[in-house]
Each structure stands twice: as structure tokens, then as C-alpha cells.
Motif scaffolding. Structure first.
Motif: not given
Length: 148
Positions: A36-42, A84-96
Motif C-alpha cells: 500500500l502506497l500513501q502519497h499526497t494529492g498534488r 515523500n510517501c509511506r509504504v505498508w508491506i508485509g508486517f511493516d506499516r506506514a514506513r516513511p
């Protein structure tokens, strides 16, 4: 099979269905292949989310993803404005993380490894991307996420 995959990629509810699971801390259900990729709306400045398949993970702190819809994908355009974004993958949550578009040479190396390591998945992905977008797998942008 590519017809079904191409149709699924164009079905909004289907591609967005993993998002609530990731947000609930259940991203591990997808293994380390989907993120899951969290990004900021431009334009809005609001957080936006997209579930994407990992193409490669050359190091623990680096993940490569593909913009299957090319440069017009909203998440890709947003990362061009603010990497700049955040990533959820596997057990990692909201990693910058910080996003960087790979050069054509770097992308070619990633694809060569992917084709060698996962020949069936490569053929499937290439067919789905081409059928969905008209773009070749070599013509889409690849993005490196550098995790903090």
C-alpha cells in the motif's frame, strides 16, 4: 487470463479493495508482493492510497514498483510533485519513504532480473499491461521507494 487481469485493473472497487485491509494492519495477508502506497494529492494536498504489486526488492530498504498505466497514473503524477510517501508491506506499516523514478537503463536492469526470476509472471504482467493500456512493459515508468 490476460483479459481478466486487464479488466480487473480497470475495475476501481477491485483495485481499491486491499486498502482497508492494509490500513487495519492486515497487509501481511498479501505477503511481500503487494504493498500500500500513501502519497499526497498534488492539487488537494490530501493523503491518497493505492495498492500496487512489487516488481523487485533489491535491498531491505528499497522496493521497485511499476506504473502500469504509465505517466498518467495519478499516484505516479503525485509522486513527481512530492516524492515523500509511506509504504505498508508485509508486517511493516506506514514506513516513511522517498520515491525516485528510475532511468531507462535502471528500469531495463530491473526487468531483466524480473524476467529471469519470474518468467511466467513477467509474461502475464506484460500481457496485462499491454492489453490494459496499450503500453509495452519496457515503456512504463518504474519507481524506487527508498524506505527510511
Amino acid at each position: 487470463m490476460t483479459g481478466i487481469g486487464a479488466k480487473a485493473l480497470r475495475t476501481r472497487w477491485f483495485v481499491r479493495s486491499p486498502i482497508p485491509l492494509f490500513k487495519a494492519g492486515l497487509g501481511f495477508l498479501f505477503g511481500r508482493r503487494l504493498l500500500l502506497l500513501q502519497h499526497t494529492g498534488r492539487k488537494s494536498g490530501e493523503p491518497r492510497y493505492v495498492a500496487l504489486e512489487k516488481v523487485d526488492r533489491p535491498a531491505k530498504d528499497r522496493i521497485i514498483i511499476a506504473s502500469g498505466f504509465g505517466e498518467k497514473a495519478q499516484w505516479y503524477r503525485n509522486l513527481q510533485t512530492d516524492p515523500n510517501c509511506r509504504v505498508w508491506i508485509g508486517f511493516d506499516r506506514a514506513r516513511p519513504a522517498t520515491a525516485r523514478t528510475l532511468s531507462r537503463e535502471e528500469s531495463a536492469e530491473v526487468l531483466l532480473r524480473y524476467r529471469h526470476d519470474h518468467p511466467k509472471a513477467y509474461a502475464q504482467l506484460a500481457g496485462v499491461i499491454e492489453e490494459s493500456t496499450g503500453l509495452g512493459i519496457d515503456d512504463i515508468p518504474y519507481v524506487e521507494l527508498q524506505l527510511s
